[in-house]
Design a protein around this motif. Structure first.
Motif, PDB file in Angstrom:
ATOM      1  N   MET A   1      46.478  40.426  12.905  1.00  0.00           N
ATOM      2  CA  MET A   1      46.540  39.167  12.176  1.00  0.00           C
ATOM      3  C   MET A   1      46.888  39.421  10.713  1.00  0.00           C
ATOM      4  N   LYS A   2      47.820  38.649  10.198  1.00  0.00           N
ATOM      5  CA  LYS A   2      48.265  38.835   8.817  1.00  0.00           C
ATOM      6  C   LYS A   2      47.531  37.877   7.872  1.00  0.00           C
ATOM      7  N   TYR A 246      50.518  30.166  13.030  1.00  0.00           N
ATOM      8  CA  TYR A 246      49.773  30.319  11.780  1.00  0.00           C
ATOM      9  C   TYR A 246      48.716  29.212  11.701  1.00  0.00           C
ATOM     10  N   VAL A 267      39.643  34.530  12.300  1.00  0.00           N
ATOM     11  CA  VAL A 267      40.058  35.758  12.965  1.00  0.00           C
ATOM     12  C   VAL A 267      39.968  35.611  14.480  1.00  0.00           C
ATOM     13  N   ASN A 270      42.731  34.295  16.993  1.00  0.00           N
ATOM     14  CA  ASN A 270      43.809  35.161  17.480  1.00  0.00           C
ATOM     15  C   ASN A 270      45.207  34.590  17.195  1.00  0.00           C
ATOM     16  N   VAL A 271      45.406  34.134  15.969  1.00  0.00           N
ATOM     17  CA  VAL A 271      46.727  33.666  15.550  1.00  0.00           C
ATOM     18  C   VAL A 271      47.465  34.809  14.869  1.00  0.00           C
ATOM     19  N   ASP A 272      48.721  34.554  14.497  1.00  0.00           N
ATOM     20  CA  ASP A 272      49.538  35.606  13.872  1.00  0.00           C
ATOM     21  C   ASP A 272      49.273  35.733  12.371  1.00  0.00           C
ATOM     22  N   GLY A 273      48.877  34.639  11.748  1.00  0.00           N
ATOM     23  CA  GLY A 273      48.639  34.692  10.314  1.00  0.00           C
ATOM     24  C   GLY A 273      47.728  33.575   9.864  1.00  0.00           C
ATOM     25  N   VAL A 286      39.437  41.799   7.739  1.00  0.00           N
ATOM     26  CA  VAL A 286      40.399  42.205   8.769  1.00  0.00           C
ATOM     27  C   VAL A 286      40.531  43.725   8.823  1.00  0.00           C
TER      28      VAL A 286
END
Length: 290
Positions: A1-2, A246, A267, A270-273, A286
């Protein structure tokens, strides 16, 4: 995750300033998000909205007092104040940034008056973005198009004249208007990502969520939801369509228990950002989970 710096590190510095953006990267953000609105002479400045009184010191400039007015955004949403489209860039440069919520963020408010209002060109030229990512949001694109502003064209010109590619800068473009997001993808093109922003008022009412996501996935690269809308099922459905996912915005002032518990909600989705006002706290969390 970003971890994405929302308007920079706006929990610590007045939002959408070069100083806020630089701090976000220093705190561990891999990208910063900025918002664009136009000036009277068709320059793109970095502000969250075109009404200037909440994030600049315009009220302390008596020479601009007569430009206070009421605007009907989209023909039905009344807003009072001073508006970027009534000022030239030279006039905007007379203003200084202030903290939007000084009672909640007194540490940031200590920097009131110290930072200028940047243009997109100034951000693209900043050396602290080298090797990083910018997430650029076009604000109220449809509204300004009706007023004769070609924000997408002006943004394309700024990008085309920048040397960002040679400096390893990646660009992502976003809008709350799907048509504007598609226009960005068609006109700017290139190896960028294009993301549709969705708040509660943008959720589908006449089609199913599956039909909605199918349509989005056929047109752009990603979707960014208000965190209050997210469910594991929605994340799964978006992933099945190969959409980037996102969510926004992690603001630790909203934590009801511990800050860690609050941030773990983001967190765990479970998304990308995740966009956050305090990049240091989310980046530290993170990193500790890796």
């Amino acid at each position: 995750m970003k971890v994405f710096g929302h308007r920079g590190a706006c929990g610590y510095r007045p939002e959408n300033t070069l100083e806020s953006f630089e701090l976000a990267f220093q705190q561990g953000a891999v990208a910063i998000e900025c918002d664009l609105v136009p000036t009277k002479d068709h320059r793109l400045i970095i502000r969250h909205e075109n009404e200037l009184s909440h994030t600049t010191d315009i009220q302390s400039h008596p020479q601009f007092a007569d430009r206070f007015k009421e605007v009907l955004m989209y023909g039905h949403w009344p807003v009072e104040g001073w508006f970027s489209e009534d000022f030239t860039l030279a006039e905007i440069k007379q203003l200084r940034a202030i903290e939007r919520i000084p009672d909640e963020r007194p540490g940031s408010a200590k920097f009131d008056g110290q930072f200028g209002i940047p243009t997109i060109e100034e951000l693209l030229a900043a050396d602290f973005i080298d090797g990083k990512s910018l997430i650029i949001e076009v604000k109220h694109g449809a509204h300004f198009a009706q007023l004769g502003f070609d924000m997408v064209g002006d943004l394309k010109s700024a990008i085309d004249s920048s040397d960002y590619k040679s400096r390893g800068v990646e660009l992502v473009f976003e809008s709350f208007n799907l048509e504007v997001t598609v226009e960005l993808k068609q006109r700017i093109a290139g190896e960028h990502k294009y993301v549709f922003l969705v708040d509660s008022w943008g959720m589908p009412t006449e089609v199913s969520i599956d039909e909605f996501l199918d349509d989005v996935a056929s047109k752009v690269d990603g979707i960014s939801f208000n965190f209050d809308l997210l469910t594991p099922a929605l994340v799964k459905a978006a992933r099945e369509r190969n959409l980037l996912i996102y969510t926004w915005t992690a603001q630790v002032e909203k934590a009801e228990n511990s800050v860690e518990e609050y941030l773990m909600q983001f967190v765990d989705m479970n998304v990308d950002g995740v966009f956050t006002d305090q990049p240091d706290l989310l980046a530290e969390l993170v990193a500790g989970l890796a």
